[in-house]
Design an enzyme around this catalytic site. Structure first.
Site, mmCIF file in Angstrom:
data_model
loop_
_atom_site.group_PDB
_atom_site.id
_atom_site.type_symbol
_atom_site.label_atom_id
_atom_site.label_comp_id
_atom_site.label_asym_id
_atom_site.label_seq_id
_atom_site.Cartn_x
_atom_site.Cartn_y
_atom_site.Cartn_z
ATOM 1 N N THR A 183 7.369 20.956 39.959
ATOM 2 C CA THR A 183 7.118 22.154 40.768
ATOM 3 C C THR A 183 7.718 21.968 42.160
ATOM 4 O O THR A 183 8.069 20.854 42.552
ATOM 5 C CB THR A 183 5.598 22.415 40.920
ATOM 6 O OG1 THR A 183 5.033 21.368 41.725
ATOM 7 C CG2 THR A 183 4.904 22.456 39.559
ATOM 8 N N ARG A 186 12.378 1.232 45.985
ATOM 9 C CA ARG A 186 12.326 1.328 47.446
ATOM 10 C C ARG A 186 11.074 0.677 48.039
ATOM 11 O O ARG A 186 10.922 0.622 49.250
ATOM 12 C CB ARG A 186 12.424 2.793 47.870
ATOM 13 C CG ARG A 186 13.820 3.353 47.683
ATOM 14 C CD ARG A 186 13.854 4.863 47.600
ATOM 15 N NE ARG A 186 15.213 5.370 47.453
ATOM 16 C CZ ARG A 186 15.930 5.323 46.337
ATOM 17 N NH1 ARG A 186 15.412 4.772 45.251
ATOM 18 N NH2 ARG A 186 17.151 5.810 46.281
ATOM 19 N N TYR A 195 1.032 14.814 53.373
ATOM 20 C CA TYR A 195 0.872 16.035 54.168
ATOM 21 C C TYR A 195 -0.057 15.807 55.361
ATOM 22 O O TYR A 195 0.103 16.432 56.410
ATOM 23 C CB TYR A 195 0.333 17.155 53.276
ATOM 24 C CG TYR A 195 0.340 18.509 53.921
ATOM 25 C CD1 TYR A 195 1.507 19.264 53.981
ATOM 26 C CD2 TYR A 195 -0.822 19.043 54.476
ATOM 27 C CE1 TYR A 195 1.523 20.514 54.575
ATOM 28 C CE2 TYR A 195 -0.818 20.292 55.072
ATOM 29 C CZ TYR A 195 0.354 21.029 55.116
ATOM 30 O OH TYR A 195 0.361 22.264 55.706
ATOM 31 N N GLU A 196 -1.020 14.903 55.218
ATOM 32 C CA GLU A 196 -1.990 14.624 56.277
ATOM 33 C C GLU A 196 -1.500 13.602 57.307
ATOM 34 O O GLU A 196 -2.143 13.387 58.339
ATOM 35 C CB GLU A 196 -3.314 14.139 55.667
ATOM 36 C CG GLU A 196 -4.085 15.202 54.920
ATOM 37 C CD GLU A 196 -3.556 15.498 53.516
ATOM 38 O OE1 GLU A 196 -3.815 16.610 53.022
ATOM 39 O OE2 GLU A 196 -2.866 14.631 52.922
ATOM 40 N N HIS A 211 6.252 21.766 44.866
ATOM 41 C CA HIS A 211 5.284 21.087 45.730
ATOM 42 C C HIS A 211 5.936 19.937 46.501
ATOM 43 O O HIS A 211 5.674 19.728 47.688
ATOM 44 C CB HIS A 211 4.110 20.587 44.881
ATOM 45 C CG HIS A 211 3.012 19.976 45.662
ATOM 46 N ND1 HIS A 211 2.795 18.618 45.702
ATOM 47 C CD2 HIS A 211 2.059 20.530 46.446
ATOM 48 C CE1 HIS A 211 1.752 18.366 46.477
ATOM 49 N NE2 HIS A 211 1.290 19.501 46.942
ATOM 50 N N ALA A 235 4.502 8.001 49.859
ATOM 51 C CA ALA A 235 5.464 8.142 48.765
ATOM 52 C C ALA A 235 5.289 9.520 48.149
ATOM 53 O O ALA A 235 4.209 9.845 47.653
ATOM 54 C CB ALA A 235 5.254 7.048 47.717
ATOM 55 N N ILE A 276 6.853 11.785 45.261
ATOM 56 C CA ILE A 276 7.701 11.694 44.073
ATOM 57 C C ILE A 276 7.836 13.083 43.463
ATOM 58 O O ILE A 276 6.834 13.759 43.209
ATOM 59 C CB ILE A 276 7.107 10.687 43.061
ATOM 60 C CG1 ILE A 276 6.966 9.304 43.733
ATOM 61 C CG2 ILE A 276 7.984 10.614 41.807
ATOM 62 C CD1 ILE A 276 6.168 8.290 42.938
#
Length: 154
Positions: free
Chosen positions: A87, A128, A58-59, A89, A81, A83
């Site tokens: 939820t 990956r 997010y940052e 989120h 990453a 994952i």
């Protein structure tokens, strides 16, 4: 007919790699792949690579925007990453990270290569990050190398 294509050679170009610390056991492999690709395919020296660590995916866009504003990087590679858990989120973090990085790229006109993997499981993330499905960090670095050269020709 004039065809513009990029190459991987980028000696003397500056690259910033913005890296999420969250899921570091996956992200560290992505970072290693990106650095290796820059050096091996782009002929980029250590002193031309800056690594910036941020808490999570997010940052990444904010750090990328700050780097772009300074004007010291020819390209930015974002690595993380995300994952999926139980939820929503995952959807918020993955979507906002992607959207924010795309916005930085378009507004700054500096290539921002997307090396953030989004997977449904740890197993998919491991694949990956350098096993069955290649290394998405290395792929992001190759994209950055090519875009630096394409944009220089336009």
């Amino acid at each position: 007919m004039n065809i513009i294509e990029g190459s991987f050679e980028a000696k003397g170009k500056k690259f910033a790699i913005v890296v999420s610390r969250f899921n570091h056991f996956i992200v560290d492999s992505l970072l290693d792949g990106a650095v290796d690709a820059l050096k091996r395919h782009g002929n980029v020296n250590d002193e031309d690579i800056t690594i910036v660590r941020v808490p999570g995916a997010y940052e990444l866009p904010l750090a990328a925007k700050k780097i772009a504003k300074k004007g010291e990087a020819d390209a930015i590679i974002a690595i993380g990453a995300v994952i999926r858990g139980g939820t929503p989120h995952f959807d918020f973090v993955a979507g906002e990270s992607n959207k924010g990085l795309a916005q930085v790229c378009l507004e700054s006109e500096i290539p921002v290569s997307f090396g953030v993997i989004t997977t449904d499981s740890i197993e998919q993330a491991i694949e990956r990050a350098g096993t069955k499905a290649g290394n998405k960090g290395a792929e992001a670095a190759l994209g950055a190398l090519e875009m630096v050269n394409v944009l220089a020709q336009i």
